[in-house]
Design an enzyme around this catalytic site. Structure first.
Site, PDB file in Angstrom:
ATOM      1  N   GLY A  20      -8.769  -9.464   3.959  1.00  0.00           N
ATOM      2  CA  GLY A  20      -7.351  -9.784   3.866  1.00  0.00           C
ATOM      3  C   GLY A  20      -6.607  -9.504   5.154  1.00  0.00           C
ATOM      4  O   GLY A  20      -7.205  -9.317   6.223  1.00  0.00           O
ATOM      5  N   GLN A  38       5.844  -8.954   3.931  1.00  0.00           N
ATOM      6  CA  GLN A  38       5.605  -8.514   2.553  1.00  0.00           C
ATOM      7  C   GLN A  38       6.850  -8.708   1.690  1.00  0.00           C
ATOM      8  O   GLN A  38       6.762  -9.118   0.529  1.00  0.00           O
ATOM      9  CB  GLN A  38       5.164  -7.050   2.558  1.00  0.00           C
ATOM     10  CG  GLN A  38       3.781  -6.849   3.163  1.00  0.00           C
ATOM     11  CD  GLN A  38       3.485  -5.395   3.486  1.00  0.00           C
ATOM     12  OE1 GLN A  38       4.389  -4.581   3.692  1.00  0.00           O
ATOM     13  NE2 GLN A  38       2.206  -5.054   3.528  1.00  0.00           N
ATOM     14  N   MET A  74      -4.849  -6.873   6.161  1.00  0.00           N
ATOM     15  CA  MET A  74      -5.093  -5.564   6.762  1.00  0.00           C
ATOM     16  C   MET A  74      -6.422  -5.553   7.515  1.00  0.00           C
ATOM     17  O   MET A  74      -6.526  -5.005   8.611  1.00  0.00           O
ATOM     18  CB  MET A  74      -5.095  -4.485   5.677  1.00  0.00           C
ATOM     19  CG  MET A  74      -3.773  -4.307   4.972  1.00  0.00           C
ATOM     20  SD  MET A  74      -2.579  -3.391   5.957  1.00  0.00           S
ATOM     21  CE  MET A  74      -2.980  -1.730   5.480  1.00  0.00           C
ATOM     22  N   ALA A  75      -7.451  -6.157   6.922  1.00  0.00           N
ATOM     23  CA  ALA A  75      -8.758  -6.214   7.567  1.00  0.00           C
ATOM     24  C   ALA A  75      -8.696  -7.028   8.852  1.00  0.00           C
ATOM     25  O   ALA A  75      -9.285  -6.657   9.874  1.00  0.00           O
ATOM     26  CB  ALA A  75      -9.783  -6.815   6.610  1.00  0.00           C
ATOM     27  N   CYS A  96       0.825  -1.212   0.000  1.00  0.00           N
ATOM     28  CA  CYS A  96       0.000   0.000   0.000  1.00  0.00           C
ATOM     29  C   CYS A  96       0.857   1.259   0.000  1.00  0.00           C
ATOM     30  O   CYS A  96       0.459   2.288  -0.545  1.00  0.00           O
ATOM     31  CB  CYS A  96      -0.908   0.016   1.234  1.00  0.00           C
ATOM     32  SG  CYS A  96      -2.182  -1.252   1.210  1.00  0.00           S
ATOM     33  N   ASN A  97       2.018   1.186   0.625  1.00  0.00           N
ATOM     34  CA  ASN A  97       2.829   2.383   0.828  1.00  0.00           C
ATOM     35  C   ASN A  97       4.035   2.506  -0.085  1.00  0.00           C
ATOM     36  O   ASN A  97       4.693   3.545  -0.089  1.00  0.00           O
ATOM     37  CB  ASN A  97       3.310   2.446   2.287  1.00  0.00           C
ATOM     38  CG  ASN A  97       2.174   2.738   3.235  1.00  0.00           C
ATOM     39  OD1 ASN A  97       1.280   3.507   2.920  1.00  0.00           O
ATOM     40  ND2 ASN A  97       2.187   2.106   4.394  1.00  0.00           N
ATOM     41  N   ARG A  98       4.338   1.459  -0.855  1.00  0.00           N
ATOM     42  CA  ARG A  98       5.531   1.545  -1.706  1.00  0.00           C
ATOM     43  C   ARG A  98       5.491   0.524  -2.843  1.00  0.00           C
ATOM     44  O   ARG A  98       4.873  -0.537  -2.724  1.00  0.00           O
ATOM     45  CB  ARG A  98       6.806   1.337  -0.885  1.00  0.00           C
ATOM     46  CG  ARG A  98       7.046  -0.082  -0.412  1.00  0.00           C
ATOM     47  CD  ARG A  98       8.326  -0.208   0.403  1.00  0.00           C
ATOM     48  NE  ARG A  98       8.243   0.556   1.633  1.00  0.00           N
ATOM     49  CZ  ARG A  98       8.999   1.625   1.905  1.00  0.00           C
ATOM     50  NH1 ARG A  98       9.899   2.042   1.028  1.00  0.00           N
ATOM     51  NH2 ARG A  98       8.871   2.268   3.049  1.00  0.00           N
ATOM     52  N   GLY A 111     -13.547  -6.170   2.869  1.00  0.00           N
ATOM     53  CA  GLY A 111     -12.314  -6.878   2.539  1.00  0.00           C
ATOM     54  C   GLY A 111     -11.930  -7.758   3.707  1.00  0.00           C
ATOM     55  O   GLY A 111     -12.096  -7.373   4.872  1.00  0.00           O
TER      56      GLY A 111
END
Length: 426
Positions: free
Chosen positions: A192, A121, A194-195, A52-54, A190
Site C-alpha cells: 500500500g 487521508q 505506506m509500503a 494508523c495514528n487516529r 504489504g
C-alpha cells in the site's frame, strides 16, 4: 436560535496506545463504518477519519443530545473497558472542534509534524462520506475549508521542508541500528501507500535489494518493478526471512502476519544474524513476542515517535507560523458560521422593506400622470437608495463584531424582529 452544533470526537497517538487503537481501527473500510455510524448515532451530517495514528468522528447534530455517549459506544463497541474510554476519547464542540480539524489538516497534530499524508487521508475519507450522503452543507463547507487551510500552510510556511513520513521515520530507525544500509536486504510486507513510501526512502538511502510480499501478487509485482525489486506471494514470506535483514510491515490485515513461534527456528538457520522488524500497521501485523527472541528487534508505530523527535526542533518555528494561519482561518470560519444565525433575519428585513417600497410605488406612481418614464425610474431609484441607507444601521448592528457568539446573535435577532415586526421561523 441555532440548536445544532459541530462536534468532534476522537482518539490518536497522543491519547491512546497502539494496542487500543488497533482494536477500534475500521479495517472493514469506510462504507461499513459510515453506515454503522448513521445507524447507531444518526446525525444530520457525519464524517469519519481512520488512519494508523487516529480515528476521528465529526458530526453536525442537535446540541441538546448526549452525542459523546453515543459516539463512544459506536467507537469502542465494547472492545475497551468503559472506565478507560473516558481517558482515551477527546470531545470538542463548536469552535474548538473546527480549530482541531484545521490543525489536523495542517499536519500540526501528526506524529510527524509537517508530513503530507494526512491531507490525502482527509480527502479520501471525505470522498467516501460524501458519496454515501453522510455530509451536508455545513460539513461540506467545513471540510473543504480544512483542505484550503492545509494548502495555505504548505504554501506560506516551510513546515514540510524538514518533515518526514512515518515510513521515512522507520527507515531512519533502521539506519540507527544497522548504519549503512547498502548491503542490507529489505522486505516490505504489504504494497500500500505506506509500503511504497518506505520503498522510496529505502532506495534513497542506498538499499539495492527490495523484496515485496503482498496478498495480491499483481500489486506486489507492480511495486517491486518500480524499485527494481522482487515480488513474492505471502506464502513465501517465512522462507524469505532466512535472507533479509529488515522487514517493514504495513498491511491492512486484521490478524498477526508473522508469528514469533515461526521465526524462532529461522533464527537458528540465520545463525542469529540480527533481524529487524518495523510494524507500521494498525492493527499490528507482527507478534509482540518477537521482541523476546535473541537478536530480533521489533518496533511498532508508537516507537517511531523517538525517531520523529530528531527533526522536531527544526520544525518548531514553522509550526508556530502554521498555527497562526490555523487560528486566523478558524476565526474566518466562525464569522461565516455566526452569520448563519442572522442571515434569515437579514433576508426577512430586506424582503419586508422591498414589499413596502413596491406597495407604495404601485399606489403613488399612477397618480403622477405628468411624470415621464425617466422621472418614474428616478423616483424608484431614489426610494431604493433611501431604503438601503435606512437598513444600513440595523444590518450593521446584526453583523457587527459585538454580535459574535450565538447568545449575542440571538439577542440582537430577537430585538430587530420585534422592532420591525418580522414574522416566521428563523
Amino acid at each position: 436560535m441555532f440548536e445544532k452544533q459541530v462536534f468532534l470526537f476522537g482518539v490518536n497517538h497522543k491519547t491512546t496506545p497502539v494496542a487500543v487503537r488497533e482494536k477500534i481501527a475500521f479495517t472493514d473500510g469506510y462504507e461499513t463504518a459510515l453506515t454503522r455510524l448513521q445507524e447507531e448515532v444518526g446525525c444530520d451530517e457525519s464524517y469519519l477519519l481512520s488512519t494508523c495514528n487516529r480515528v476521528e468522528i465529526l458530526v453536525y447534530a442537535d446540541s441538546t443530545r448526549d452525542i459523546e455517549a453515543e459516539v463512544s459506544r459506536f467507537l469502542f463497541a465494547g472492545k475497551v473497558p468503559e472506565e478507560d474510554c473516558r481517558d482515551y476519547l477527546y470531545a470538542l464542540k463548536g469552535l474548538p472542534a473546527v480549530q482541531h480539524l484545521f490543525t489536523v489538516a495542517a499536519s500540526l497534530d501528526s506524529m510527524v509534524v509537517g508530513e503530507a499524508q494526512i491531507l490525502g487521508q482527509l480527502k479520501t475519507a471525505y470522498r467516501h462520506a460524501s458519496a454515501l450522503g453522510c455530509t451536508g452543507p455545513l460539513l461540506n463547507r467545513l471540510l473543504h475549508k480544512s483542505f484550503s487551510v492545509a494548502k495555505r500552510v504548505r504554501t506560506e510556511t516551510a513546515i514540510g521542508a524538514s518533515a518526514v513520513s512515518i515510513s521515512y521515520a522507520a527507515v531512519q530507525l533502521a539506519r540507527k541500528i544497522f548504519g549503512n544500509l547498502d548491503t542490507k536486504k529489505v522486505m516490505l510486507v504489504g504494497a500500500g501507500e505506506m509500503a511504497e513510501l518506505a520503498a522510496e526512502h529505502l532506495v534513497g538511502q542506498g538499499v539495492s535489494s527490495v523484496v515485496v510480499a503482498n496478498r495480491t501478487l499483481t500489486r506486489a509485482v507492480e511495486l517491486a518493478d518500480k524499485f527494481g525489486g522482487t515480488a513474492i506471494c505471502m506464502e513465501e514470506l517465512y522462507a524469505q526471512l532466512e535472507d533479509v535483514d529488515i522487514i517493514i510491515s504495513s498491511t491492512g490485515a486484521q490478524h498477526i502476519i508473522i508469528e514469533s513461534a515461526e521465526v524462532r527456528p529461522i533464527m537458528r538457520v540465520r545463525r542469529n544474524r540480527p533481524l529487524f522488524f518495523i510494524d507500521i500497521a494498525v492493527p499490528r501485523d507482527l507478534d509482540p513476542e518477537l521482541n523476546e527472541l535473541e537478536n530480533v528487534y521489533l518496533y511498532d508505530i508508537d516507537d517511531l515517535s523517538n525517531v520523529v523527535e530528531v527533526n522536531k526542533s527544526g520544525r518548531d518555528h514553522e509550526a508556530i507560523k502554521a498555527g497562526c494561519i490555523v487560528e486566523e482561518e478558524t476565526r474566518k470560519f466562525d464569522e461565516w458560521y455566526q452569520g448563519l444565525a442572522v442571515k434569515p433575519t437579514v433576508l426577512a428585513l430586506r424582503e419586508k422593506m422591498s414589499g413596502i417600497i413596491e406597495q407604495e410605488l404601485r399606489k403613488t406612481l399612477p397618480r403622477l400622470h405628468d411624470l415621464g418614464e425617466h422621472d418614474q425610474r428616478s423616483i424608484e431609484k431614489m426610494v431604493a437608495s433611501i431604503s438601503s441607507k435606512f437598513l444600513h444601521d440595523p444590518l450593521h448592528y446584526l453583523k457587527s463584531d459585538s454580535c459574535h457568539g450565538r447568545d449575542k446573535s440571538q439577542a440582537k435577532v430577537d430585538t430587530l424582529r420585534s422592532v420591525f415586526s418580522l414574522k416566521g421561523d428563523i
